[in-house]
Scaffold this motif. Sequence first.
Motif, PDB file in Angstrom:
ATOM      1  N   SER A 237     -25.360  17.612 -52.901  1.00 41.71           N
ATOM      2  CA  SER A 237     -25.199  17.201 -54.298  1.00 41.71           C
ATOM      3  C   SER A 237     -25.758  18.218 -55.295  1.00 41.71           C
ATOM      4  N   SER A 238     -26.554  19.175 -54.816  1.00 43.47           N
ATOM      5  CA  SER A 238     -27.164  20.136 -55.744  1.00 43.47           C
ATOM      6  C   SER A 238     -26.744  21.585 -55.520  1.00 43.47           C
ATOM      7  N   LYS A 239     -26.090  21.890 -54.409  1.00 39.19           N
ATOM      8  CA  LYS A 239     -25.816  23.290 -54.061  1.00 39.19           C
ATOM      9  C   LYS A 239     -24.957  24.022 -55.090  1.00 39.19           C
ATOM     10  N   GLU A 240     -23.972  23.366 -55.656  1.00 40.77           N
ATOM     11  CA  GLU A 240     -23.115  24.035 -56.650  1.00 40.77           C
ATOM     12  C   GLU A 240     -23.889  24.321 -57.935  1.00 40.77           C
ATOM     13  N   GLN A 241     -24.772  23.409 -58.314  1.00 38.29           N
ATOM     14  CA  GLN A 241     -25.590  23.626 -59.506  1.00 38.29           C
ATOM     15  C   GLN A 241     -26.579  24.763 -59.284  1.00 38.29           C
ATOM     16  N   ILE A 242     -27.171  24.805 -58.095  1.00 39.19           N
ATOM     17  CA  ILE A 242     -28.099  25.893 -57.781  1.00 39.19           C
ATOM     18  C   ILE A 242     -27.352  27.219 -57.798  1.00 39.19           C
ATOM     19  N   ARG A 243     -26.212  27.257 -57.116  1.00 39.88           N
ATOM     20  CA  ARG A 243     -25.445  28.500 -57.016  1.00 39.88           C
ATOM     21  C   ARG A 243     -24.961  28.988 -58.375  1.00 39.88           C
ATOM     22  N   SER A 244     -24.676  28.079 -59.282  1.00 38.51           N
ATOM     23  CA  SER A 244     -24.196  28.477 -60.603  1.00 38.51           C
ATOM     24  C   SER A 244     -25.335  28.659 -61.610  1.00 38.51           C
ATOM     25  N   PHE A 245     -26.588  28.497 -61.165  1.00 39.08           N
ATOM     26  CA  PHE A 245     -27.716  28.701 -62.058  1.00 39.08           C
ATOM     27  C   PHE A 245     -27.759  30.176 -62.470  1.00 39.08           C
ATOM     28  N   PRO A 246     -28.025  30.459 -63.737  1.00 42.00           N
ATOM     29  CA  PRO A 246     -28.049  31.860 -64.184  1.00 42.00           C
ATOM     30  C   PRO A 246     -28.981  32.719 -63.323  1.00 42.00           C
ATOM     31  N   GLY A 247     -28.435  33.793 -62.798  1.00 47.25           N
ATOM     32  CA  GLY A 247     -29.211  34.713 -61.978  1.00 47.25           C
ATOM     33  C   GLY A 247     -29.081  34.510 -60.491  1.00 47.25           C
ATOM     34  N   CYS A 248     -28.529  33.368 -60.048  1.00 43.35           N
ATOM     35  CA  CYS A 248     -28.320  33.149 -58.620  1.00 43.35           C
ATOM     36  C   CYS A 248     -27.014  33.820 -58.211  1.00 43.35           C
ATOM     37  N   GLU A 249     -27.113  34.774 -57.302  1.00 36.87           N
ATOM     38  CA  GLU A 249     -25.953  35.549 -56.868  1.00 36.87           C
ATOM     39  C   GLU A 249     -25.355  35.052 -55.547  1.00 36.87           C
ATOM     40  N   HIS A 250     -26.147  34.297 -54.773  1.00 36.21           N
ATOM     41  CA  HIS A 250     -25.694  33.881 -53.437  1.00 36.21           C
ATOM     42  C   HIS A 250     -26.609  32.759 -52.950  1.00 36.21           C
TER      43      HIS A 250
END
Length: 97
Positions: free
Chosen positions: A24-37
């Motif tokens: 439920s959180s992986k897409e939000q984490i991945r799209s967080f500014p500065g997260c590249e992978h």
Amino acid sequence: MLIRLVRMTFQDDKLPDFHQIFDSSKEQIRSFPGCEHLELLRDWDHPNVRITYSLWESPDALENYRQSDLFRTTWAATKALFAERAVAYSMEQLEEV
């Protein structure tokens, strides 16, 4: 680029709960500014261990994430499921062969 590994050991019966939190959180984490992978790994020899592998554009980007409401709520729910304390490493790549 900052490489971040977080090794988490879960109570055996809490793994499904963790996977629900991660899903439920992986897409939000991945799209967080500065997260590249972002990857979720399972320890081959310890089936109740999960490791997150993430790449961040800078230490500041990771710190901004760690100060966010997204991190606070996700981490609070996740750490309640641990069998032992998580271990985190922040690294930089020196060489690739």
